[in-house]
Design a protein around this motif. Sequence first.
Motif, PDB file in Angstrom:
ATOM      1  N   ALA A  56       0.890  -1.398   0.046  1.00  0.00           N
ATOM      2  CA  ALA A  56      -0.110   0.002   0.046  1.00  0.00           C
ATOM      3  C   ALA A  56       0.998   1.157   0.000  1.00  0.00           C
ATOM      4  CB  ALA A  56      -0.757   0.040   1.272  1.00  0.00           C
ATOM      5  N   VAL A  57       0.918   1.903  -1.147  1.00  0.00           N
ATOM      6  CA  VAL A  57       1.745   3.283  -1.362  1.00  0.00           C
ATOM      7  C   VAL A  57       0.799   4.360  -1.410  1.00  0.00           C
ATOM      8  CG1 VAL A  57       3.130   4.298  -2.850  1.00  0.00           C
ATOM      9  CG2 VAL A  57       3.304   1.912  -2.448  1.00  0.00           C
ATOM     10  N   GLN A  58       1.378   5.531  -0.636  1.00  0.00           N
ATOM     11  CA  GLN A  58       0.424   6.875  -0.450  1.00  0.00           C
ATOM     12  C   GLN A  58       1.408   7.827  -0.448  1.00  0.00           C
ATOM     13  OE1 GLN A  58      -2.468   7.042   2.968  1.00  0.00           O
ATOM     14  NE2 GLN A  58      -1.724   8.758   3.508  1.00  0.00           N
ATOM     15  N   GLY A  59       0.969   8.906  -1.199  1.00  0.00           N
ATOM     16  CA  GLY A  59       1.449  10.220  -1.020  1.00  0.00           C
ATOM     17  C   GLY A  59       2.947  10.359  -1.799  1.00  0.00           C
ATOM     18  N   LEU A  60       3.340   9.406  -2.865  1.00  0.00           N
ATOM     19  CA  LEU A  60       4.633   9.650  -3.233  1.00  0.00           C
ATOM     20  C   LEU A  60       4.720   9.884  -4.615  1.00  0.00           C
ATOM     21  CD1 LEU A  60       6.074   6.221  -1.478  1.00  0.00           C
ATOM     22  CD2 LEU A  60       6.393   8.801  -0.910  1.00  0.00           C
ATOM     23  N   ASP A  61       5.408  10.411  -5.216  1.00  0.00           N
ATOM     24  CA  ASP A  61       5.720  10.922  -6.428  1.00  0.00           C
ATOM     25  C   ASP A  61       7.246  10.239  -7.287  1.00  0.00           C
ATOM     26  OD1 ASP A  61       5.699  11.742  -8.874  1.00  0.00           O
ATOM     27  OD2 ASP A  61       5.765  14.079  -8.186  1.00  0.00           O
ATOM     28  N   GLY A  62       7.223   9.607  -8.224  1.00  0.00           N
ATOM     29  CA  GLY A  62       8.350   9.253  -9.034  1.00  0.00           C
ATOM     30  C   GLY A  62       9.169   8.249  -8.267  1.00  0.00           C
ATOM     31  N   VAL A  63       8.731   7.161  -7.605  1.00  0.00           N
ATOM     32  CA  VAL A  63       9.349   6.291  -6.841  1.00  0.00           C
ATOM     33  C   VAL A  63       9.090   4.766  -7.429  1.00  0.00           C
ATOM     34  CG1 VAL A  63       9.374   7.432  -4.637  1.00  0.00           C
ATOM     35  CG2 VAL A  63       7.671   5.729  -5.218  1.00  0.00           C
ATOM     36  N   ALA A  64      10.009   3.949  -7.113  1.00  0.00           N
ATOM     37  CA  ALA A  64       9.926   2.676  -7.344  1.00  0.00           C
ATOM     38  C   ALA A  64       9.786   1.921  -6.010  1.00  0.00           C
ATOM     39  CB  ALA A  64      10.999   1.821  -8.142  1.00  0.00           C
ATOM     40  N   VAL A  65       8.607   0.996  -5.832  1.00  0.00           N
ATOM     41  CA  VAL A  65       8.514   0.275  -4.663  1.00  0.00           C
ATOM     42  C   VAL A  65       8.421  -1.171  -5.009  1.00  0.00           C
ATOM     43  CG1 VAL A  65       7.275   0.093  -2.499  1.00  0.00           C
ATOM     44  CG2 VAL A  65       7.400   2.288  -3.534  1.00  0.00           C
ATOM     45  N   ILE A  66       9.362  -2.230  -4.939  1.00  0.00           N
ATOM     46  CA  ILE A  66       9.406  -3.439  -5.491  1.00  0.00           C
ATOM     47  C   ILE A  66       9.524  -4.334  -4.362  1.00  0.00           C
ATOM     48  CG2 ILE A  66      10.446  -4.861  -7.158  1.00  0.00           C
ATOM     49  CD1 ILE A  66       9.409  -2.172  -8.337  1.00  0.00           C
ATOM     50  N   ALA A  67       8.530  -5.312  -4.062  1.00  0.00           N
ATOM     51  CA  ALA A  67       8.589  -6.402  -2.950  1.00  0.00           C
ATOM     52  C   ALA A  67       8.819  -7.643  -3.776  1.00  0.00           C
ATOM     53  CB  ALA A  67       7.268  -6.336  -2.236  1.00  0.00           C
ATOM     54  N   SER A  68       9.788  -8.331  -3.325  1.00  0.00           N
ATOM     55  CA  SER A  68       9.806  -9.841  -3.597  1.00  0.00           C
ATOM     56  C   SER A  68       9.385 -10.590  -2.356  1.00  0.00           C
ATOM     57  CB  SER A  68      11.131 -10.254  -4.111  1.00  0.00           C
ATOM     58  OG  SER A  68      12.243 -10.131  -2.974  1.00  0.00           O
ATOM     59  N   GLU A  69       9.534 -11.994  -2.242  1.00  0.00           N
ATOM     60  CA  GLU A  69       9.162 -12.809  -1.243  1.00  0.00           C
ATOM     61  C   GLU A  69      10.068 -12.309   0.320  1.00  0.00           C
ATOM     62  OE1 GLU A  69       8.362 -15.513  -4.690  1.00  0.00           O
ATOM     63  OE2 GLU A  69       9.724 -14.031  -4.048  1.00  0.00           O
ATOM     64  N   ASP A  70      11.107 -11.965  -0.112  1.00  0.00           N
ATOM     65  CA  ASP A  70      12.018 -11.677   1.124  1.00  0.00           C
ATOM     66  C   ASP A  70      12.568 -10.330   1.304  1.00  0.00           C
ATOM     67  OD1 ASP A  70      13.626 -12.026  -1.104  1.00  0.00           O
ATOM     68  OD2 ASP A  70      15.164 -13.251  -0.091  1.00  0.00           O
ATOM     69  N   ALA A  71      12.290  -9.403   0.336  1.00  0.00           N
ATOM     70  CA  ALA A  71      13.058  -7.999   0.492  1.00  0.00           C
ATOM     71  C   ALA A  71      12.099  -6.880  -0.309  1.00  0.00           C
ATOM     72  CB  ALA A  71      14.363  -8.147  -0.269  1.00  0.00           C
ATOM     73  N   VAL A  72      12.278  -5.901  -0.035  1.00  0.00           N
ATOM     74  CA  VAL A  72      11.601  -4.435  -0.618  1.00  0.00           C
ATOM     75  C   VAL A  72      12.532  -3.607  -0.827  1.00  0.00           C
ATOM     76  CG1 VAL A  72       9.685  -2.937  -0.116  1.00  0.00           C
ATOM     77  CG2 VAL A  72       9.484  -5.009   0.734  1.00  0.00           C
ATOM     78  N   PHE A  73      12.393  -3.151  -2.227  1.00  0.00           N
ATOM     79  CA  PHE A  73      13.299  -2.004  -2.456  1.00  0.00           C
ATOM     80  C   PHE A  73      12.460  -0.580  -2.710  1.00  0.00           C
ATOM     81  CE2 PHE A  73      14.684   0.610  -6.148  1.00  0.00           C
ATOM     82  CZ  PHE A  73      15.752   1.071  -5.688  1.00  0.00           C
ATOM     83  N   VAL A  74      12.968   0.392  -2.347  1.00  0.00           N
ATOM     84  CA  VAL A  74      12.193   1.645  -2.327  1.00  0.00           C
ATOM     85  C   VAL A  74      13.310   2.625  -2.920  1.00  0.00           C
ATOM     86  CG1 VAL A  74      10.848   3.602  -1.217  1.00  0.00           C
ATOM     87  CG2 VAL A  74      10.587   1.151  -0.533  1.00  0.00           C
ATOM     88  N   GLY A  75      12.833   3.428  -3.901  1.00  0.00           N
ATOM     89  CA  GLY A  75      14.050   4.351  -4.397  1.00  0.00           C
ATOM     90  C   GLY A  75      13.394   5.202  -5.623  1.00  0.00           C
ATOM     91  N   ARG A  76      14.025   6.343  -5.825  1.00  0.00           N
ATOM     92  CA  ARG A  76      13.452   7.294  -6.664  1.00  0.00           C
ATOM     93  C   ARG A  76      13.716   6.545  -8.252  1.00  0.00           C
ATOM     94  NH1 ARG A  76      11.282  11.451  -5.521  1.00  0.00           N
ATOM     95  NH2 ARG A  76      11.281  12.304  -7.646  1.00  0.00           N
ATOM     96  N   LEU A  77      12.815   6.742  -8.990  1.00  0.00           N
ATOM     97  CA  LEU A  77      13.074   6.374 -10.321  1.00  0.00           C
ATOM     98  C   LEU A  77      14.171   7.038 -11.228  1.00  0.00           C
ATOM     99  CD1 LEU A  77       9.033   5.662 -11.485  1.00  0.00           C
ATOM    100  CD2 LEU A  77      11.173   3.918 -11.337  1.00  0.00           C
ATOM    101  N   ASP A  78      14.352   8.343 -10.750  1.00  0.00           N
ATOM    102  CA  ASP A  78      15.279   9.391 -11.373  1.00  0.00           C
ATOM    103  C   ASP A  78      16.744   8.810 -11.098  1.00  0.00           C
ATOM    104  OD1 ASP A  78      15.378  10.596  -9.088  1.00  0.00           O
ATOM    105  OD2 ASP A  78      14.484  12.300  -9.834  1.00  0.00           O
ATOM    106  N   ASN A  79      16.980   7.998 -10.363  1.00  0.00           N
ATOM    107  CA  ASN A  79      18.351   7.451  -9.725  1.00  0.00           C
ATOM    108  C   ASN A  79      18.080   6.058  -9.498  1.00  0.00           C
ATOM    109  OD1 ASN A  79      20.663   8.062  -8.525  1.00  0.00           O
ATOM    110  ND2 ASN A  79      19.894   7.564  -6.466  1.00  0.00           N
ATOM    111  N   ALA A  80      17.383   5.312 -10.585  1.00  0.00           N
ATOM    112  CA  ALA A  80      17.451   3.912 -10.577  1.00  0.00           C
ATOM    113  C   ALA A  80      18.610   3.299 -11.077  1.00  0.00           C
ATOM    114  CB  ALA A  80      16.395   3.488 -11.899  1.00  0.00           C
TER     115      ALA A  80
END
Length: 475
Positions: A316-340
Amino acid sequence: MTARILPVIMAGGKGTRLWPLSRATAAKQFLKVVGEETLFQDTLKRVSDASLYEAPLVVTNEEFRFLVAEQAREIGADLSGIVLEPMARNTAAAVAVAARVAADRFGEDMLILLLPSDHAITVDEAYQTAIANAAIAARTGKLVTFGITPSEPATGYGYIELGDDLGHGANAVSRFVEKPDAEKAKALLAAGNYYWNSGMFLFAAGKIIAELERHAPDVMAAATAAVKKSTRDIDFIRLDADAFATAPSISVDYAVMEKTNIAAIVPAPIQWSDLGSWDAVWKIGAADQQGNVVSGNATVHDTKNSLVMSRHSHLAVQGLDGVAVIASEDAVFVGRLDNAQAVGALVKQLAADKKTANLTETHPTSLRPWGGYTSILNGDRFQVKRLFVHSGKKLSLQKHFHRSEHWICVKGTAEVTIDDKVTILHENQSIYIPQGAVHRLGNPGKILLEMIEIQTGSYLGEDDIVRLVDEFGRA
């Protein structure tokens, strides 16, 4: 001279730029990043027209061998062969091996279409025209690369400067430009005669062999010896490890393309992405009205221009702009798309720490030639896995010295061998495999078999497997 083209698909890379979904043992080409099929399967489908192409030759590594074979089987793709590299040696050695195999089997006039296995490409009229134009140039003796029309001043790609017009949609290569910084990328884009280096090539087997012998003789010599001393194992061509190890680890661009005087480029205004970052995945995804690309178990609110993907838990992602939120079974990555592009540095940091190194190596879901398994729960002296076995497949006949197992049939029909007794299990039935017992699991049914496996014992590592009989040559 044959009129058809031999596709050579490079499928050995172990990139981690799409972490946490991609890992060293779960490369992005075998993942369903976009669509219902993997990038490798999409690549196979691009060269499936038998009137234009021979059955593809795949170059990969030992670890991916059954994955390649199974994913080809799933879509009904015939292969000319699967070449196994004993160790990573970059693209020059792989190209040299493929050219030697192609020349030996089809003759030196055979045209090779060299394709990475992890690109997303739309096959349309522009794509078909680019291939046809490249084939014309290759048949005149050119080593042809494909230049992608740049849409932005990207810093993640190399560039190629257009040279003299050669006719039929091809140009000479004026020069190759390494990945530029932002300012230089803007200048190249403004100049108008620079194209992204796609990493795709088309050339005659004999021509690339001759140019490798001229500009990188040690690479070609190692490849020739590795092929000459190779062995056949089921459908696999195993290169000689000692010979292949002597090849320098360099790219085909550096070894040949930047040095040869017969390089050509076909500008290709095609829909293309190397999917080398989460930013690239977001750009080709189906976005909603707020610019969000959402996949899997996810909900977004007051969020825009973002990539949200989950393969397991609900995000559940709220109030963000231009981010990547990627969840696998054992880890979650959160970062800006312009710094991918910086994900690689993060993965190196994770790999350097013993506590997190495993997150960069193995994925909770491991694929095997018979199906695979997902690790669900790990504890002190126990772990729980979900096994899935394809129709007609069997695990190896095996035993364990340090653990016992409980198997519960969730879906399908299971054939379980324990010592000299064979039992058929249906849904909601279970069986116990004592420590040290010789056992085997198979799927005699027509649908996917799903089992829950509960392991208990003093040691639960994957190396506590003694294979006695195995249809995949692993015993």
